[in-house]
Motif scaffolding. Structure first.
Motif, PDB file in Angstrom:
ATOM      1  N   GLN A 102      19.932 110.958 -49.518  1.00 38.55           N
ATOM      2  CA  GLN A 102      20.847 110.735 -48.406  1.00 38.55           C
ATOM      3  C   GLN A 102      20.049 110.769 -47.109  1.00 38.55           C
ATOM      4  N   TYR A 106      23.443 110.887 -39.345  1.00 41.16           N
ATOM      5  CA  TYR A 106      24.677 110.173 -39.646  1.00 41.16           C
ATOM      6  C   TYR A 106      25.412 109.713 -38.399  1.00 41.16           C
ATOM      7  N   GLY A 154      19.663 106.564 -40.487  1.00 42.79           N
ATOM      8  CA  GLY A 154      20.598 107.298 -41.343  1.00 42.79           C
ATOM      9  C   GLY A 154      22.018 106.775 -41.267  1.00 42.79           C
ATOM     10  N   TYR A 155      22.476 106.451 -40.059  1.00 41.63           N
ATOM     11  CA  TYR A 155      23.840 105.967 -39.879  1.00 41.63           C
ATOM     12  C   TYR A 155      24.051 104.632 -40.601  1.00 41.63           C
ATOM     13  N   ARG A 158      23.844 104.767 -44.460  1.00 44.14           N
ATOM     14  CA  ARG A 158      25.068 105.250 -45.104  1.00 44.14           C
ATOM     15  C   ARG A 158      26.081 104.114 -45.235  1.00 44.14           C
ATOM     16  N   TYR A 161      24.273 101.592 -48.075  1.00 45.72           N
ATOM     17  CA  TYR A 161      24.113 102.098 -49.435  1.00 45.72           C
ATOM     18  C   TYR A 161      25.270 103.013 -49.787  1.00 45.72           C
ATOM     19  N   GLN A 162      26.387 102.423 -50.161  1.00 47.11           N
ATOM     20  CA  GLN A 162      27.545 103.211 -50.569  1.00 47.11           C
ATOM     21  C   GLN A 162      27.449 103.502 -52.057  1.00 47.11           C
ATOM     22  N   ASP A 166      32.596 104.970 -54.577  1.00 46.43           N
ATOM     23  CA  ASP A 166      33.251 104.767 -53.291  1.00 46.43           C
ATOM     24  C   ASP A 166      33.516 103.292 -53.044  1.00 46.43           C
TER      25      ASP A 166
END
Length: 178
Positions: A102, A106, A154-155, A158, A161-162, A166
């Protein structure tokens, strides 16, 4: 040359004796192997007799043994190279950067490394997320610091790459709304 009754009788005899079409053609003279095969077919002659095989002493068969086990040889890791390697003298195995599971950041609170970055200004350490319409003048890339091995900050990572679960859940919601 034509097929006379005598030649047809000789053909039948030689065929029943087990001679091959080539041997019969040589014996008759003036005809080819294919002519002999065609005439045999038109006459409807059965498959010829097998020529007697020469008597040979039967050798005893050797038992088949399993191949001996091969010694285990540890293999060296394959070196990782970047670019043309034909002229490089020594290729040293390099450790490939492992992306974290991860990304750490974010939010978009970090300032970009390059304001309004164009594609020519992007590096390995910058986020390559496109911002805006590529046809407009204000189009640029995010250019915030990206993690090793990931092309996005990072944001944006995300968003890009889900996890599969989800994504499927989102797809079902969209399909149910339609």
């Amino acid at each position: 040359m034509s097929w006379t009754d005598e030649r047809v009788e000789l053909l039948k005899k030689l065929w029943s004796d087990g001679l091959s079409a080539s041997q019969i053609a040589a014996e008759l003279g003036g005809v080819t192997r294919n002519a002999v095969i065609g005439k045999v077919h038109r006459l409807g002659l059965s498959g010829r007799a097998k020529a007697p095989a020469p008597q040979t002493a039967q050798r005893p068969k050797k038992p088949v043994a399993a191949p001996p086990p091969r010694p285990h040889r540890p293999t060296a890791p394959t070196p990782i190279t970047i670019g043309a390697t034909a002229l490089k003298a020594d290729i040293v195995p390099a450790a490939r950067p492992q992306p974290s599971t991860q990304p750490k950041v974010y939010s978009l609170s970090d300032a970009p490394l390059i304001n309004n970055a164009s594609i020519l200004q992007l590096t390995e350490q910058t986020c390559k997320w496109p911002v805006g319409d590529p046809g407009s003048d204000g189009f640029h890339f995010c250019a915030r610091r990206s993690e090793a091995g990931i092309p996005y900050c990072g944001y944006h990572a995300r968003m890009a790459y889900q996890p599969v679960a989800d994504r499927r859940r989102t797809d079902r919601r969209i399909a149910g709304a339609a």
